[in-house]
Design an enzyme around this catalytic site. Structure first.
Site, PDB file in Angstrom:
ATOM      1  CG  ASP A  52      38.206  76.748  72.074  1.00  0.00           C
ATOM      2  OD1 ASP A  52      38.313  77.969  72.315  1.00  0.00           O
ATOM      3  OD2 ASP A  52      38.973  75.907  72.571  1.00  0.00           O
ATOM      4  CB  SER A  53      41.497  78.725  69.607  1.00  0.00           C
ATOM      5  OG  SER A  53      41.677  78.386  70.968  1.00  0.00           O
ATOM      6  CB  CYS A  91      36.504  80.505  72.152  1.00  0.00           C
ATOM      7  SG  CYS A  91      38.019  81.479  72.116  1.00  0.00           S
ATOM      8  CD  GLU A 105      44.891  73.034  72.278  1.00  0.00           C
ATOM      9  OE1 GLU A 105      45.159  72.182  71.408  1.00  0.00           O
ATOM     10  OE2 GLU A 105      43.725  73.423  72.497  1.00  0.00           O
ATOM     11  CB  CYS A 110      40.548  80.596  79.232  1.00  0.00           C
ATOM     12  SG  CYS A 110      41.269  79.669  77.851  1.00  0.00           S
ATOM     13  CG  HIS A 137      42.229  75.754  76.271  1.00  0.00           C
ATOM     14  ND1 HIS A 137      41.551  76.536  75.359  1.00  0.00           N
ATOM     15  CD2 HIS A 137      42.973  74.886  75.530  1.00  0.00           C
ATOM     16  CE1 HIS A 137      41.896  76.168  74.125  1.00  0.00           C
ATOM     17  NE2 HIS A 137      42.747  75.174  74.204  1.00  0.00           N
TER      18      HIS A 137
HETATM   19  N1  DGL Z   1      39.752  78.527  74.821  1.00  0.00           N
HETATM   20  C1  DGL Z   1      39.848  79.851  74.436  1.00  0.00           C
HETATM   21  C2  DGL Z   1      39.263  80.827  75.389  1.00  0.00           C
HETATM   22  O1  DGL Z   1      38.313  80.475  76.045  1.00  0.00           O
HETATM   23  C3  DGL Z   1      41.024  80.343  73.658  1.00  0.00           C
HETATM   24  C4  DGL Z   1      42.367  79.968  74.082  1.00  0.00           C
HETATM   25  C5  DGL Z   1      43.367  80.540  73.102  1.00  0.00           C
HETATM   26  O2  DGL Z   1      43.315  80.127  71.930  1.00  0.00           O
HETATM   27  O3  DGL Z   1      44.153  81.394  73.492  1.00  0.00           O
HETATM   28  O4  DGL Z   1      39.684  81.944  75.502  1.00  0.00           O
END
Ligand code: DGL
Length: 264
Positions: free
Chosen positions: A10-11, A73, A151, A183, A185
């Site tokens: 993931d990022s 991600c 984050e 997402c 996150h």
């Molecule tokens: N967690 C990621 C996603 O599912 C990326 C969030 C990001 O880096 O913008 O899109």
């Protein structure tokens, strides 16, 4: 293959929501987790950049000899899943299809989808949902402020509550019955989101369905780890390991012993 780890990227810490689902389903599997924190967020980047970063992440995991890669991600899954599936010799699983599958299973007709700007503009969820049920109405909304809040570890923070209200109350007013957290996150904010939009709106998070998909692929290939001992996990990030450890521990509710730097 059986003893090799599963690669997850993931990022940042968002992929931990998928990692957790994988470990709940397959505790004997080992994992290598990569968070590309140096280049986060992905959600505001172009398709070309996201594909390039995703390929570099996959290469890092391949060097660690993983048997399968989970793109934990949505932004990467929206643009890079087919590309990596064609390019790599091992299975590559994204999170969009499993999320769409789950949404269609529960919705009675009106689904909200939230995600990063990259994911929402790709229309990946709309395509995946319509393919499964063309009668479903879909309302989408990008929520770019959620990722930095997560984050930062601002989960039960008053600012986060205001941002949730601003982004999500209009979707509630339009009568959605389910909301896809598109997402990885966002499931970190699940309780806060439900408190604001109401428990009657079902929150869809692709972690569990993705883990089920990974399980069935490994089972079909006879690649499951049968050692009956707890799998080992390695965590890597491209920047700020200490911050990843701190926020990751809050989310996982357990210690993360070591987070190493990945030179991607
Ligand atoms: N967690 C990621 C996603 O599912 C990326 C969030 C990001 O880096 O913008 O899109």
């Amino acid at each position: 293959m059986n003893n090799k780890p599963i690669g997850v990227f993931d990022s940042g810490i968002g992929g931990l929501t998928v990692y957790k689902a994988l470990k709940d389903k397959m505790p004997y599997e080992s994992t290598i987790y990569l968070g590309d924190t140096a280049r986060l967020p992905y959600g505001s980047k172009s398709a070309e950049t996201i594909i390039k970063f995703s390929e570099e992440n996959a290469q890092f995991l391949l060097n660690k000899k993983v048997k399968l890669i989970v793109i934990a991600c949505n932004s990467s899954s929206s643009y890079a899943v087919a590309y990596l599936q064609n390019k790599l010799d091992i299975p590559v699983i994204g999170v969009i299809e499993p999320g769409a599958e789950e949404a269609v299973k529960y919705s009675k007709g009106k689904i909200g989808v939230v995600g990063t700007t990259a994911t929402i503009s790709s229309k990946a969820y709309e395509k995946a949902i319509i393919e499964k049920n063309p009668d479903i109405e879909i309302i989408t909304r990008d929520c770019p402020l959620f990722v930095p809040l997560v984050e930062e570890g601002w989960i039960e923070h008053k600012v986060t509550k205001l941002v949730i209200e601003e982004y999500l109350l209009p979707l509630k007013e339009q009568g959605i019955d389910s909301l896809v957290l598109g997402c990885t996150h966002y499931p970190v904010l699940k309780d806060e989101i439900s408190n604001i939009i109401g428990r009657e709106i079902r929150l869809i998070d692709s972690g569990k369905t993705t883990a089920e998909k990974v399980y069935s692929i490994l089972k079909n290939f006879a690649w499951l780890n049968n050692s009956k001992k707890q799998g080992e996990d390695e965590f890597y990030v491209s920047d700020f390991p200490e911050r990843f450890r701190k926020v990751g521990e809050i989310f996982l509710k357990r210690n993360i012993e070591k987070v190493s730097i990945a030179n991607i």
